[in-house]
Scaffold this active site. Sequence first.
Site, short mmCIF file in Angstrom:
data_model
loop_
_atom_site.label_atom_id
_atom_site.label_comp_id
_atom_site.label_asym_id
_atom_site.label_seq_id
_atom_site.Cartn_x
_atom_site.Cartn_y
_atom_site.Cartn_z
N ALA A 160 42.78 34.65 14.35
CA ALA A 160 41.54 35.43 14.45
C ALA A 160 41.43 36.07 15.83
CB ALA A 160 40.33 34.54 14.18
N TYR A 161 41.70 35.31 16.86
CA TYR A 161 41.64 35.83 18.23
C TYR A 161 42.63 36.98 18.40
CZ TYR A 161 41.48 35.82 23.34
OH TYR A 161 41.34 36.19 24.66
N ALA A 162 43.85 36.79 17.91
CA ALA A 162 44.86 37.84 18.04
C ALA A 162 44.43 39.11 17.31
CB ALA A 162 46.21 37.34 17.49
N THR A 164 41.38 40.09 16.69
CA THR A 164 40.28 40.76 17.40
C THR A 164 40.77 41.50 18.63
OG1 THR A 164 39.70 38.78 18.69
CG2 THR A 164 38.56 39.10 16.60
#
Length: 257
Positions: A160-162, A164
């Site tokens: 998810a972080y990647a 975003t």
Amino acid sequence: MKQFIQKFSLEGRKAIVTGGAKGLCNGMANALHEAGAEVLLLDVLDQVADSASEMGQTGAPVHAVKGDLSDFDHLENVYAECLEKLDGRVDILLNGAGIQFRAPAVDFPHDRWQKIIDINLTAVFYLSQLAGKTMLKQHYGKIINIASMTSFFGSVLIPAYAATKAGVAQITKALSNEWAGEGVNVNAIAPGYMATELTKNMKEVNPKQYEEITGRIPMGRWGNPEDLQGLAVFLASDAAAYITGAVIPVDGGFMGK
């Protein structure tokens, strides 16, 4: 020479820094303030008021607004409160607020995925949209988004972080394409591996990973908030007038190895 150096000054400028209550964003907010800007810290944490009070002991005024950037029904009201405190003008928006969660992709919780998307990506766009309307009327503005090394590669356990941070890089370019001709510069800073509260125990918890990461950094160390301050001030200043749509790594050489 004095006229050139003056281009780096932020005196008279008004800045909003999200996630500015602590950490890397607080460090960049301090740098903007030391360069002369009136700063507003926007954060969901209660300590945002204390952080603003401490920062504002000298120099230009520093304001605090507590707000949840993932509450999109109220985001416009939160921005209006920020704008009111800054007397209707915003020259600099630093979109730094972000969250993280680690889990294997096959087990990644849907609620965590959505929360990370909301704060790290959607809020960046919506707040840029709101500030952009103000800046376009002014025919002047500097938007600085905080990207990541995962804007360039995928990493592991942080899908998810990647996603975003890759999105932040593309939002940066897309907004720059639309607004550069109207006096609004949109750029992003991509920090490398930084020594923060989120990573301070990695050396003890996972020394092998810590050593592998450190070994790939040509400078031989992790970054700190001070390493981001110079670029933040530069991109917020008139010295960077012809820089827009850029995603700039601050990584001790990590990307080049």
